[in-house]
Design an enzyme around this catalytic site. Structure first.
Site, PDB file in Angstrom:
ATOM      1  N   GLU A  38       0.514  -0.746   0.230  1.00  0.00           N
ATOM      2  CA  GLU A  38       0.099  -0.017   0.216  1.00  0.00           C
ATOM      3  C   GLU A  38       0.870   1.386  -0.252  1.00  0.00           C
ATOM      4  O   GLU A  38       1.050   2.759   0.825  1.00  0.00           O
ATOM      5  CB  GLU A  38      -0.579  -0.114   1.091  1.00  0.00           C
ATOM      6  CG  GLU A  38      -1.991  -1.418   1.279  1.00  0.00           C
ATOM      7  CD  GLU A  38      -2.548  -1.221   1.906  1.00  0.00           C
ATOM      8  OE1 GLU A  38      -3.198  -0.533   2.889  1.00  0.00           O
ATOM      9  OE2 GLU A  38      -3.994  -2.142   1.610  1.00  0.00           O
ATOM     10  N   GLU A  90      -4.991  -8.853  -0.104  1.00  0.00           N
ATOM     11  CA  GLU A  90      -5.571  -8.715   1.269  1.00  0.00           C
ATOM     12  C   GLU A  90      -7.203  -8.885   0.381  1.00  0.00           C
ATOM     13  O   GLU A  90      -7.400  -7.746  -0.004  1.00  0.00           O
ATOM     14  CB  GLU A  90      -4.988  -7.144   1.720  1.00  0.00           C
ATOM     15  CG  GLU A  90      -3.619  -7.454   2.239  1.00  0.00           C
ATOM     16  CD  GLU A  90      -3.910  -5.938   3.047  1.00  0.00           C
ATOM     17  OE1 GLU A  90      -4.692  -4.905   3.426  1.00  0.00           O
ATOM     18  OE2 GLU A  90      -2.305  -5.771   3.507  1.00  0.00           O
TER      19      GLU A  90
HETATM   20  O1  AHR Z   1      -4.949  -5.409   7.371  1.00  0.00           O
HETATM   21  C1  AHR Z   1      -4.397  -4.462   7.964  1.00  0.00           C
HETATM   22  C2  AHR Z   1      -4.071  -4.017   7.614  1.00  0.00           C
HETATM   23  O2  AHR Z   1      -4.674  -3.567   5.851  1.00  0.00           O
HETATM   24  C3  AHR Z   1      -2.877  -4.030   6.612  1.00  0.00           C
HETATM   25  O3  AHR Z   1      -2.017  -3.399   7.052  1.00  0.00           O
HETATM   26  C4  AHR Z   1      -3.110  -2.899   5.304  1.00  0.00           C
HETATM   27  O4  AHR Z   1      -2.284  -3.145   4.253  1.00  0.00           O
HETATM   28  C5  AHR Z   1      -3.996  -2.471   5.014  1.00  0.00           C
HETATM   29  O5  AHR Z   1      -5.047  -1.363   5.075  1.00  0.00           O
END
Ligand code: AHR
Length: 501
Positions: free
Chosen positions: A172, A301
């Site tokens: 991110e 994710e």
């Molecule tokens: O999964 C929680 C958070 O969500 C992670 O650290 C980040 O990559 C995303 O914003």
């Protein structure tokens, strides 16, 4: 009655087992007091890793595990986590609750966990606050057979290289990973990826930090940087995408994980199905630069994100689960399977005690509970490395706040032993779905049919009632020639196994 035809005569692409991957961040009680209890804990463990949890995760055949973040990754310096534990530095985990990170779990410990799980490690490197040299040396420390870093690794107890294939280059980086523009990150990616070197026994699979939701510009810039320059293409094996289902679309999430009403259910279904739109959108951009699909879309994710559980540290992202999350998991995995030509790795966030976890552990205690999402991953293990089969037909769509989603979603695959595995979910919280499945191109006999369902959709698995929501045989499956008819209860997930006949 909805009718689906499964064409078993023409098996499609392989469904990469890595689509069913998981994610473990140094966040809340995921690592510490979750997976890791430490060697001196009264909770039974193997070299510090919780024995019952490892056994439960082996059952769902975790194929890969991403670590150490997340946002934590771009604030993590791998040297903090090697050497004698008592001498490791104590840092502040600035992203997640400001707690002290004592680095008890570092590279050696994490890779031991992966060995215990029988899964492939996926390490996320630090771009935001790190340097190319740091990533280069981490790769060498893990993968080199000889040299000073290999000697240092041996001195810490590991003579042979591991070796590690999957490397993330930042996380991110448009936000917590450095607030970069796509153009800036694309240049950083090229620089970091250059120095993350292949060793003879370990060619790297480099994964760039990708877009969020529908940020197609980010994908476009990264793909252009990789494919329209003389050196880029071989440096980019995967490009990531992050999308969380947040009911109501609020940020920060304010809807509870439990106690939802009909609108709360539908919001999760409708927003969850947006993953299909985003995957299609990013694939279309990638197709323009890479029609041969050399670079994978890595959804590293995904999952449901609710308001923190009352009474817990809001920085720990601890939430309960219901069958609503199980149906979301099935819908999402069906999307990945439908796009498995390009989606070849994905990671559910996160594996234990954080967000859409497959297991919850008792704080400071020994009890463990498996969530309904664990049962879905157990069903879907049958699709790992199987060949996708086309499922034709549909059961219509529902609409919530302008977003359509399927009433019934189904996937099928052909396993190496000739069995056809089918998974289905009913997204309607109130009505059962009667479904007919016809199989063409192959003779098969119904070997097993199970369903994950509960009469009260807001029921949770708790330490006192650990299997309140669980699977049972799906009754009433009838057969007529090459077709089977079955009834999916409201808000449910089912799995059928049709053995070669
Ligand atoms: O999964 C929680 C958070 O969500 C992670 O650290 C980040 O990559 C995303 O914003």
């Amino acid at each position: 009655m909805p009718h689906f035809t499964i064409n078993a005569g023409e098996p499609g692409p392989v469904i990469d087992r890595h689509i069913f991957g998981h994610f473990a961040e140094h966040l809340g009680r995921c690592i510490y007091d979750g997976l890791w209890v430490g060697e001196s804990s009264p909770v039974p463990n193997v070299r510090g890793w919780r024995r019952d949890l490892v056994a439960a995760l082996r059952q769902i055949r975790v194929p890969n595990l991403r670590w150490p973040g997340g946002c934590f990754a771009d604030d993590y310096h791998w040297r903090d986590g090697i050497g004698p534990r008592a001498q490791r530095p104590r840092r502040i985990n600035a992203h997640w609750g400001g707690v002290i990170e004592d680095n008890a779990v570092g590279t050696h410990e994490f890779l031991d966990l992966c060995a215990q799980l029988g899964c492939e490690p996926y390490l996320a490197g630090n771009v935001g606050s790190g340097a190319p040299r740091e990533l280069r040396e981490w790769v060498e420390y893990c993968n080199a057979a000889a040299g000073t870093l290999a000697d240092e690794r041996a001195a810490h107890g590991r003579r042979e290289p591991w070796p590690i294939r999957l490397w993330g280059v930042g996380n991110e980086n448009w936000a917590c990973g450095g607030n970069m523009t796509a153009e800036h990150y694309a240049n950083e990616y090229r620089r970091f990826a250059t120095y993350a070197r292949d060793f003879p026994s370990a060619p790297l699979y480099r994964i760039a930090s990708g877009a969020r939701n529908d940020d197609y510009h980010w994908t476009d810039v990264l793909m252009r940087a990789a494919f329209q320059t003389p050196i880029g293409g071989p440096l980019l094996q995967g490009l990531s995408l992050h999308y969380y289902t947040v009911p109501g679309g609020d940020w920060p999430p304010r809807h509870p994980a439990t106690g939802f009403d009909s609108a709360g259910w539908k919001s999760v279904m409708a927003l969850g199905w947006q993953m299909d739109r985003y995957v299609r959108g990013h694939c279309a951009v990638m197709d323009r630069y890479d029609p041969e699909r050399r670079t994978a879309l890595v959804v590293d994710e995904w999952g449901a994100w609710y308001a923190p559980e009352p009474g817990t540290n809001p920085g720990f992202l601890h939430q309960q689960q219901t069958i609503r999350d199980a149906v979301l998991a099935a819908l999402t995995l069906n999307i990945f399977i439908n796009h498995c030509e390009r989606v070849r790795i994905a990671n559910l966030a996160q594996i234990v005690n954080v967000l859409q976890a497959v297991a919850l552990t008792e704080e400071g205690g020994g009890r463990l509970v498996l969530t309904p999402t664990w049962d879905v991953l157990a069903f879907y293990a049958a699709h790992q490395d199987a060949r996708r089969l086309a499922v034709l037909g549909d059961a219509g769509t529902s609409r919530h706040e302008g977003l359509d989603y399927p009433n019934v979603s189904a996937t099928a695959s052909l396993a190496a032993d000739g069995a056809v595995n089918v998974t289905l979910c009913n997204t309607d919280p109130a009505a059962p779905a009667e479904v007919t499945l016809a199989l063409t191109g192959r003779a098969a006999v119904l070997a097993d049919a199970r369903v994950l369902a509960t009469p009260v959709l807001t029921t949770c698995n708790t330490f006192d009632q650990p299997r309140a929501v669980t699977t049972r045989p799906l009754a009433g499956v009838s057969r007529h020639g090459d077709a089977v008819t079955l009834t999916l209860p409201p808000g449910s997930v089912a799995a059928l196994r049709l053995a070669a006949g």
